[in-house]
Design a protein around this motif. Structure first.
Motif, PDB file in Angstrom:
ATOM      1  N   ILE A 183     -22.471 -44.969 -19.371  1.00  0.00           N
ATOM      2  CA  ILE A 183     -23.793 -44.423 -19.038  1.00  0.00           C
ATOM      3  C   ILE A 183     -23.818 -44.006 -17.575  1.00  0.00           C
ATOM      4  N   GLN A 184     -23.301 -44.855 -16.696  1.00  0.00           N
ATOM      5  CA  GLN A 184     -23.322 -44.554 -15.272  1.00  0.00           C
ATOM      6  C   GLN A 184     -22.462 -43.339 -14.923  1.00  0.00           C
ATOM      7  N   SER A 185     -21.377 -43.136 -15.646  1.00  0.00           N
ATOM      8  CA  SER A 185     -20.544 -41.957 -15.398  1.00  0.00           C
ATOM      9  C   SER A 185     -21.299 -40.683 -15.761  1.00  0.00           C
ATOM     10  N   GLN A 186     -22.137 -40.755 -16.799  1.00  0.00           N
ATOM     11  CA  GLN A 186     -22.955 -39.609 -17.193  1.00  0.00           C
ATOM     12  C   GLN A 186     -24.093 -39.384 -16.196  1.00  0.00           C
ATOM     13  N   VAL A 187     -24.666 -40.475 -15.718  1.00  0.00           N
ATOM     14  CA  VAL A 187     -25.721 -40.383 -14.696  1.00  0.00           C
ATOM     15  C   VAL A 187     -25.172 -39.704 -13.439  1.00  0.00           C
ATOM     16  N   ALA A 188     -23.969 -40.099 -13.044  1.00  0.00           N
ATOM     17  CA  ALA A 188     -23.346 -39.510 -11.854  1.00  0.00           C
ATOM     18  C   ALA A 188     -23.140 -38.013 -12.035  1.00  0.00           C
ATOM     19  N   TYR A 189     -22.717 -37.606 -13.241  1.00  0.00           N
ATOM     20  CA  TYR A 189     -22.523 -36.177 -13.510  1.00  0.00           C
ATOM     21  C   TYR A 189     -23.846 -35.425 -13.387  1.00  0.00           C
ATOM     22  N   ILE A 190     -24.895 -35.963 -13.981  1.00  0.00           N
ATOM     23  CA  ILE A 190     -26.203 -35.306 -13.947  1.00  0.00           C
ATOM     24  C   ILE A 190     -26.680 -35.117 -12.513  1.00  0.00           C
ATOM     25  N   LYS A 191     -26.543 -36.162 -11.708  1.00  0.00           N
ATOM     26  CA  LYS A 191     -27.007 -36.076 -10.320  1.00  0.00           C
ATOM     27  C   LYS A 191     -26.195 -35.081  -9.502  1.00  0.00           C
ATOM     28  N   ASN A 192     -24.928 -34.930  -9.861  1.00  0.00           N
ATOM     29  CA  ASN A 192     -24.074 -33.972  -9.146  1.00  0.00           C
ATOM     30  C   ASN A 192     -24.211 -32.551  -9.681  1.00  0.00           C
ATOM     31  N   HIS A 193     -24.849 -32.413 -10.844  1.00  0.00           N
ATOM     32  CA  HIS A 193     -25.031 -31.090 -11.458  1.00  0.00           C
ATOM     33  C   HIS A 193     -26.474 -30.949 -11.945  1.00  0.00           C
ATOM     34  N   PRO A 194     -27.437 -30.962 -11.032  1.00  0.00           N
ATOM     35  CA  PRO A 194     -28.862 -30.984 -11.411  1.00  0.00           C
ATOM     36  C   PRO A 194     -29.366 -29.717 -12.094  1.00  0.00           C
ATOM     37  N   LYS A 195     -28.621 -28.612 -12.028  1.00  0.00           N
ATOM     38  CA  LYS A 195     -29.063 -27.361 -12.645  1.00  0.00           C
ATOM     39  C   LYS A 195     -28.329 -27.054 -13.947  1.00  0.00           C
ATOM     40  N   SER A 196     -27.403 -27.917 -14.325  1.00  0.00           N
ATOM     41  CA  SER A 196     -26.575 -27.664 -15.500  1.00  0.00           C
ATOM     42  C   SER A 196     -27.303 -28.018 -16.798  1.00  0.00           C
ATOM     43  N   TYR A 197     -27.146 -27.153 -17.796  1.00  0.00           N
ATOM     44  CA  TYR A 197     -27.728 -27.444 -19.108  1.00  0.00           C
ATOM     45  C   TYR A 197     -26.940 -28.534 -19.835  1.00  0.00           C
ATOM     46  N   VAL A 198     -25.739 -28.820 -19.352  1.00  0.00           N
ATOM     47  CA  VAL A 198     -25.012 -29.986 -19.857  1.00  0.00           C
ATOM     48  C   VAL A 198     -25.759 -31.253 -19.440  1.00  0.00           C
ATOM     49  N   SER A 199     -26.242 -31.264 -18.211  1.00  0.00           N
ATOM     50  CA  SER A 199     -27.026 -32.401 -17.717  1.00  0.00           C
ATOM     51  C   SER A 199     -28.297 -32.587 -18.539  1.00  0.00           C
ATOM     52  N   LEU A 200     -28.945 -31.483 -18.880  1.00  0.00           N
ATOM     53  CA  LEU A 200     -30.154 -31.550 -19.707  1.00  0.00           C
ATOM     54  C   LEU A 200     -29.827 -32.161 -21.058  1.00  0.00           C
ATOM     55  N   TRP A 201     -28.736 -31.739 -21.664  1.00  0.00           N
ATOM     56  CA  TRP A 201     -28.309 -32.238 -22.968  1.00  0.00           C
ATOM     57  C   TRP A 201     -27.989 -33.728 -22.912  1.00  0.00           C
ATOM     58  N   LEU A 202     -27.506 -34.197 -21.767  1.00  0.00           N
ATOM     59  CA  LEU A 202     -27.123 -35.597 -21.635  1.00  0.00           C
ATOM     60  C   LEU A 202     -28.314 -36.552 -21.571  1.00  0.00           C
ATOM     61  N   LEU A 203     -29.459 -36.089 -21.096  1.00  0.00           N
ATOM     62  CA  LEU A 203     -30.608 -36.978 -20.897  1.00  0.00           C
ATOM     63  C   LEU A 203     -31.007 -37.758 -22.160  1.00  0.00           C
ATOM     64  N   PRO A 204     -31.242 -37.094 -23.306  1.00  0.00           N
ATOM     65  CA  PRO A 204     -31.593 -37.878 -24.499  1.00  0.00           C
ATOM     66  C   PRO A 204     -30.443 -38.742 -24.993  1.00  0.00           C
ATOM     67  N   ARG A 205     -29.210 -38.352 -24.700  1.00  0.00           N
ATOM     68  CA  ARG A 205     -28.051 -39.149 -25.128  1.00  0.00           C
ATOM     69  C   ARG A 205     -28.017 -40.491 -24.396  1.00  0.00           C
ATOM     70  N   ILE A 206     -28.176 -40.458 -23.070  1.00  0.00           N
ATOM     71  CA  ILE A 206     -28.136 -41.724 -22.331  1.00  0.00           C
ATOM     72  C   ILE A 206     -29.376 -42.564 -22.625  1.00  0.00           C
ATOM     73  N   ASN A 207     -30.460 -41.887 -22.993  1.00  0.00           N
ATOM     74  CA  ASN A 207     -31.664 -42.621 -23.391  1.00  0.00           C
ATOM     75  C   ASN A 207     -31.388 -43.401 -24.681  1.00  0.00           C
ATOM     76  N   GLN A 208     -30.748 -42.757 -25.646  1.00  0.00           N
ATOM     77  CA  GLN A 208     -30.411 -43.403 -26.907  1.00  0.00           C
ATOM     78  C   GLN A 208     -29.384 -44.521 -26.715  1.00  0.00           C
ATOM     79  N   MET A 209     -28.564 -44.400 -25.700  1.00  0.00           N
ATOM     80  CA  MET A 209     -27.555 -45.429 -25.438  1.00  0.00           C
ATOM     81  C   MET A 209     -28.158 -46.675 -24.791  1.00  0.00           C
ATOM     82  N   GLY A 210     -29.425 -46.596 -24.392  1.00  0.00           N
ATOM     83  CA  GLY A 210     -30.090 -47.774 -23.865  1.00  0.00           C
ATOM     84  C   GLY A 210     -30.219 -47.852 -22.366  1.00  0.00           C
TER      85      GLY A 210
END
Length: 385
Positions: A183-210
């Motif tokens: 989860i933290q590795s995905q969080v780090a990616y999102i913060k480093n790529h705040p404009k990426s639609y990959v980051s947008l796609w990851l948000l509900p995934r990490i939410n489902q992971m808890g």
């Protein structure tokens, strides 16, 4: 997968004697290029060439704003094509016979090429979509954390196949550890790529992971405002607003529910004491496995103005009663026998078990989902002050 961006070359013009002609031709070419770009912006084109594709049709589908979008294309000698448009880059699935995706990719309004062999799907090349290139980079960045997580899941599932519950649950701590790292590795990616639609796609995934409410709130704040206005962004914001009710520091919602012996019990009755609000059910194996640990901590700290309120999401009164007796649970037990529609479960946004909330004497939530050694450690520090 390997990716590349195709580049078009043009023979712009031949040498002219007149500067006026050069200016006119250059202007014409610029307008033509703008027109071509405008056409690309209007939609996507997918051209596929997959060897050993055995079905007559291929299907694509994606969810957008709560609606499933889908399309199909005729396949001839492995070749197929799609045309359409999307509001923004979005993850889609490609399947045969409308069942089971054999390929996933980010679709955007561009010319996309898919080339490969159905017998070697890991080597299929997808080109022409910049967001898919970003996704490929994300996969490389998070590879170790993802692999570690998947390996523990695989080992645990082997015990499940053998119906070895002891072995299956022996992976709990290790799984929690590797999952949090992933989860933290995905969080780090999102913060480093705040404009990426990959980051947008990851948000509900990490939410489902808890991911915790506090961490999700923090990472959501880091993404670009454009992403926040998309259906996924709006949905995550609504989810955060809902979860804020049970965030650490929030006031615990009061309730009144009947106990096993039929008496109405309210959270307000316990004001001035520390309360562990414990959600469970008779058919929740992890809950039942955790009960001995909760009993041990209850006996150790009950003299410190510490109480436990058990809230079951059972629907069968007899099953609930038998579980209480078998596990020898000494604290008050409540249930309206409405299952997941339980008044208290709904108020506390409980959608997975086990779950608990530690509430201080003033009625504030100070901790959540404490179990195992973590529960004892937290309570020991709390009551040693």
């Amino acid at each position: 997968m390997n990716y590349y961006n195709s580049k078009l070359s043009y023979n712009l013009f031949k040498k002219k004697k007149s500067m006026k002609k050069i200016v006119l031709i250059t202007t014409f070419i610029a307008l033509s290029m703008l027109s071509a770009n405008a056409q690309t912006d209007k939609g996507f084109k997918i051209n596929g060439d997959l060897k050993n594709y055995t079905n007559d049709y291929v299907y694509i589908g994606w969810w957008y704003d709560g609606k499933l979008n889908k399309d199909s294309a005729k396949v001839t000698d492995g070749k197929f094509s799609f045309k359409g448009s999307v509001v923004h880059p979005i993850r889609i699935g490609m399947s045969q016979k409308r069942a089971g995706d054999f390929l996933n990719l980010f679709l955007e309004n561009s010319d996309i090429q898919i080339v490969g062999d159905m017998k070697s799907l890991n080597n299929v090349k997808i080109t022409g979509t910049a967001t898919e290139d970003e996704y490929d980079a994300f996969q490389n960045i998070t590879k170790k954390a993802r692999t570690d997580y998947m390996e523990v899941l695989y080992k645990r599932d082997e015990y499940k196949k053998r119906k070895d519950t002891t072995g299956f649950y022996s992976f709990d701590d290790e799984l929690t550890n590797v999952k949090n790292k992933y989860i933290q590795s995905q969080v780090a990616y999102i913060k480093n790529h705040p404009k990426s639609y990959v980051s947008l796609w990851l948000l509900p995934r990490i939410n489902q992971m808890g991911i915790s409410y506090e961490s999700l709130k923090d990472v959501y704040a880091s993404i670009d405002d454009v992403l926040k206005k998309t259906p996924i962004g709006v949905s995550v914001a609504k989810g955060l607003a809902k979860r804020s009710v049970t965030a650490i520091g929030a006031k615990a919602a009061d309730f009144t529910v009947a106990s096993l012996d039929g008496k109405n019990v309210s959270l307000a009755d316990y004001k001035g004491r520390y309360v562990l609000l414990d959600f469970w059910s008779s058919n929740c194996v992890p809950c039942r496995r955790e009960n001995p640990n909760i009993i041990k901590n209850y006996n150790k700290f009950k003299s410190e103005k510490f109480e436990i309120i058990g809230v079951s999401v059972d629907t069968d009164r007899e099953a609930w009663k038998k579980a209480i007796e078998k596990d020898k649970l000494p604290w008050i037990q409540l249930s309206d026998l409405k299952g997941w529609k339980s008044e208290v479960a709904v108020k506390y946004n409980v959608n997975a078990l086990p779950a608990n909330f530690l509430i201080d004497p003033d009625g504030n939530i100070i901790a959540k989902n404490l179990k195992g050694k973590e529960l004892q450690s937290y309570l020991s520090k709390l009551f040693s002050k």
